[in-house]
Design an enzyme around this catalytic site. Structure first.
Site, PDB file in Angstrom:
ATOM      1  N   GLY A 145       0.811  -1.213   0.000  1.00 55.46           N
ATOM      2  CA  GLY A 145       0.000   0.000   0.000  1.00 55.46           C
ATOM      3  C   GLY A 145       0.846   1.265   0.000  1.00 55.46           C
ATOM      4  O   GLY A 145       0.535   2.237  -0.697  1.00 55.46           O
ATOM      5  N   THR A 146       1.917   1.262   0.770  1.00 58.03           N
ATOM      6  CA  THR A 146       2.758   2.458   0.876  1.00 58.03           C
ATOM      7  C   THR A 146       3.318   2.834  -0.494  1.00 58.03           C
ATOM      8  O   THR A 146       3.255   4.004  -0.914  1.00 58.03           O
ATOM      9  CB  THR A 146       3.907   2.198   1.876  1.00 58.03           C
ATOM     10  OG1 THR A 146       3.331   1.828   3.132  1.00 58.03           O
ATOM     11  CG2 THR A 146       4.782   3.424   2.062  1.00 58.03           C
ATOM     12  N   GLN A 151      -7.669  -0.344   3.514  1.00 61.88           N
ATOM     13  CA  GLN A 151      -8.453  -0.883   4.633  1.00 61.88           C
ATOM     14  C   GLN A 151      -9.906  -1.165   4.254  1.00 61.88           C
ATOM     15  O   GLN A 151     -10.674  -1.640   5.085  1.00 61.88           O
ATOM     16  CB  GLN A 151      -8.422   0.078   5.826  1.00 61.88           C
ATOM     17  CG  GLN A 151      -7.076   0.183   6.495  1.00 61.88           C
ATOM     18  CD  GLN A 151      -6.704  -1.055   7.308  1.00 61.88           C
ATOM     19  OE1 GLN A 151      -7.503  -1.970   7.500  1.00 61.88           O
ATOM     20  NE2 GLN A 151      -5.466  -1.099   7.782  1.00 61.88           N
ATOM     21  N   SER A 178      -3.511  -3.337  -0.871  1.00 63.32           N
ATOM     22  CA  SER A 178      -2.418  -4.070  -0.225  1.00 63.32           C
ATOM     23  C   SER A 178      -2.892  -5.484   0.093  1.00 63.32           C
ATOM     24  O   SER A 178      -4.028  -5.672   0.535  1.00 63.32           O
ATOM     25  CB  SER A 178      -2.012  -3.348   1.059  1.00 63.32           C
ATOM     26  OG  SER A 178      -1.013  -4.085   1.727  1.00 63.32           O
ATOM     27  N   HIS A 188      -1.654  -7.757   2.396  1.00 60.00           N
ATOM     28  CA  HIS A 188      -1.604  -8.348   3.738  1.00 60.00           C
ATOM     29  C   HIS A 188      -2.762  -7.948   4.637  1.00 60.00           C
ATOM     30  O   HIS A 188      -2.942  -8.526   5.714  1.00 60.00           O
ATOM     31  CB  HIS A 188      -0.254  -8.079   4.417  1.00 60.00           C
ATOM     32  CG  HIS A 188      -0.010  -6.685   4.888  1.00 60.00           C
ATOM     33  ND1 HIS A 188      -0.054  -6.355   6.218  1.00 60.00           N
ATOM     34  CD2 HIS A 188       0.303  -5.549   4.233  1.00 60.00           C
ATOM     35  CE1 HIS A 188       0.237  -5.059   6.343  1.00 60.00           C
ATOM     36  NE2 HIS A 188       0.457  -4.550   5.156  1.00 60.00           N
ATOM     37  N   THR A 242      12.062  -6.683 -10.862  1.00 56.59           N
ATOM     38  CA  THR A 242      11.534  -8.039 -11.081  1.00 56.59           C
ATOM     39  C   THR A 242      10.328  -8.266 -10.179  1.00 56.59           C
ATOM     40  O   THR A 242      10.362  -7.972  -8.980  1.00 56.59           O
ATOM     41  CB  THR A 242      12.632  -9.080 -10.793  1.00 56.59           C
ATOM     42  OG1 THR A 242      13.723  -8.810 -11.674  1.00 56.59           O
ATOM     43  CG2 THR A 242      12.128 -10.497 -11.015  1.00 56.59           C
ATOM     44  N   CYS A 293       3.059   4.704  20.249  1.00 56.40           N
ATOM     45  CA  CYS A 293       4.135   4.956  21.205  1.00 56.40           C
ATOM     46  C   CYS A 293       5.457   5.030  20.469  1.00 56.40           C
ATOM     47  O   CYS A 293       5.769   4.134  19.705  1.00 56.40           O
ATOM     48  CB  CYS A 293       4.228   3.769  22.153  1.00 56.40           C
ATOM     49  SG  CYS A 293       3.604   4.082  23.771  1.00 56.40           S
TER      50      CYS A 293
HETATM   51  N1  PLP Z   1      -3.031   2.757   3.979  1.00 51.87           N
HETATM   52  C1  PLP Z   1      -3.704   2.336   5.051  1.00 51.87           C
HETATM   53  C2  PLP Z   1      -5.046   2.907   5.345  1.00 51.87           C
HETATM   54  C3  PLP Z   1      -3.134   1.380   5.896  1.00 51.87           C
HETATM   55  O1  PLP Z   1      -3.802   0.966   6.971  1.00 51.87           O
HETATM   56  C4  PLP Z   1      -1.856   0.868   5.583  1.00 51.87           C
HETATM   57  C5  PLP Z   1      -1.197  -0.111   6.481  1.00 51.87           C
HETATM   58  O2  PLP Z   1      -1.277  -0.016   7.687  1.00 51.87           O
HETATM   59  C6  PLP Z   1      -1.203   1.342   4.436  1.00 51.87           C
HETATM   60  C7  PLP Z   1      -1.827   2.275   3.658  1.00 51.87           C
HETATM   61  C8  PLP Z   1       0.149   0.838   4.058  1.00 51.87           C
HETATM   62  O3  PLP Z   1       0.066  -0.431   3.460  1.00 51.87           O
HETATM   63  P1  PLP Z   1       1.333  -1.405   3.431  1.00 51.87           P
HETATM   64  O4  PLP Z   1       1.526  -1.912   4.809  1.00 51.87           O
HETATM   65  O5  PLP Z   1       0.937  -2.502   2.465  1.00 51.87           O
HETATM   66  O6  PLP Z   1       2.480  -0.616   2.917  1.00 51.87           O
END
Ligand code: PLP
Length: 381
Positions: free
Chosen positions: A69-70, A179, A199, A201, A237, A323
């Site tokens: 996702g990032t 999410q 994402s 996971h 890759t 934290c």
């Molecule tokens: N966006 C949201 C709303 C998330 O909750 C997360 C992960 O916590 C991400 C993006 C980032 O995804 P990833 O962990 O696959 O990089």
């Protein structure tokens, strides 16, 4: 152990594990190689592209595989800004995940905040007024960054409405559906946005794999250059095993959507008990939320104390506040919703998903109430 932290990461689904292992068992196989081993890997990648495209009602070719996702958010935000030669202003909702907020902060263009109300939803009237007064010569193209479901509260955002406003004003829209995918139906065309980050996971796929959907014709430039994989938009890759696992997880998550929706009855019952017996405040109770997320706060019972007490009782949850180096950071999401310090400092998140059993909700409530009775409830009795 009761695992109630699906929004952090979900346990891997059996279907995803099987597909992942089958890909690893292919042996040496680079999907860019023209020989038979390479072609077998390519077939796996393209199959997963069809599966993920299908899961959000899109064409396979509009899916770009990334590392999660990032990276999807970074590619969308920076890749869109690059096509605009820096003549853009990002409008980022106040409750975005750091992955979106920080990608925006580093995009090299001005960033404005889209405010949310006490209900945790983006203020459409404010957005409308902002766009009506938009000076394109000064600010360039408006690019909205708005999530579909919030990771801390589960609150769903009015993405189609916001996207209609922004695209109507000639802007672009990036949607973080990380999410929401697998929790509510996500249809790319119905969201009406230009880019969607996903994402694996969070839906029971492997970690370190994700995708960016982009609307056919939406402007996008690569931010990672190299061998030209993913039609030149994301070199490197491909993570074949991860991609295969993601595809299988996407199919299973969409299949299980009705089952996921049924979690809300158990979640609501858990919250009702925590309110009645523990005096908690449920965050976003009156707003549309994904079924498996519960964020609640008991002022005076600090979030990190709750998380530790639950951990000792074998229950995994997250603090709404993070934290770092011994310093408690209050949740920016709750602060954006106007929560006071006491509420924000004591908020925790329990999140459930595909492998949750109905009794898990009761176990979370039992463990929380027991911990509260030893501490905060005793003090106030
Ligand atoms: N966006 C949201 C709303 C998330 O909750 C997360 C992960 O916590 C991400 C993006 C980032 O995804 P990833 O962990 O696959 O990089």
């Amino acid at each position: 152990m009761i695992y109630a932290d699906y929004n952090a990461t979900a346990p891997i689904r059996p279907e995803a594990r099987e597909a992942l292992l089958a890909a690893l068992d292919l042996g040496a196989s680079n999907p860019s190689s023209v020989h038979r081993a390479g072609r077998a890997a390519r077939a796996m990648v393209e199959r997963a592209r069809v599966q993920i495209g299908g899961a959000i009602g899109s064409r396979a070719e509009d899916i770009i595989f990334t590392s999660g996702g990032t990276e999807s958010l970074l590619l969308a935000i920076h890749g869109a800004v690059l096509t605009l030669d820096g003549m853009a202003t990002l409008i980022v909702s106040a409750i975005e995940h750091e992955a979106a907020a920080k990608a925006a902060a580093h995009a090299g263009v001005p960033v404005e905040t889209a405010y949310v109300g006490a209900d945790g939803r983006v203020d459409l009237e404010d957005l409308k007024a902002r766009l009506a007064a938009w000076d394109r010569d000064e600010k360039g193209t408006p690019v909205l960054v708005l999530m579909l479901a919030n990771n801390e509260t589960g609150i769903l955002q009015p993405v189609p409405e916001a996207a209609g406003l922004v695209r109507g004003a000639g802007g672009l829209v990036v949607c973080d559906a990380v999410q929401a995918f697998g929790k509510v139906a996500v249809n790319a065309a119905m969201l009406g946005v230009d880019y969607i980050a996903l994402s694996a996971h969070k839906i029971g796929g492997p970690q370190g794999i994700g995708a960016l959907w982009h609307r056919a014709g939406a402007p996008l430039k690569a931010v990672q250059h190299g061998g030209g994989q993913e039609r030149g938009l994301r070199s490197g890759t491909e993570n074949v095993a991860g991609i295969a696992g993601f595809g299988a997880a996407a199919i299973a998550a969409v299949r299980d959507l009705p089952k996921y929706a049924m979690l809300s009855a158990h979640r609501d019952a858990m919250e009702a008990r925590l309110k009645a017996e523990g005096g908690v405040t449920v965050i976003g109770e009156g707003s549309p939320r994904v079924a498996g997320t519960s964020n609640f706060s008991r002022p005076g019972f600090r979030a990190e104390t709750q998380v530790m007490a639950l951990d000792l009782a074998g229950v995994c949850v997250s603090a709404g506040s993070a934290c770092s180096s011994g310093k408690v950071k209050r949740s920016l999401v709750l602060m954006a919703m106007g929560a006071d310090d006491a509420l924000a400092e004591s908020a925790i998140r329990a999140s459930f998903g595909w492998d949750t059993k109905p009794e898990d909700f009761e176990r979370v409530a039992d463990a929380w109430l027991e911990a509260a009775r030893r501490t905060v409830l005793k003090e106030t009795a």
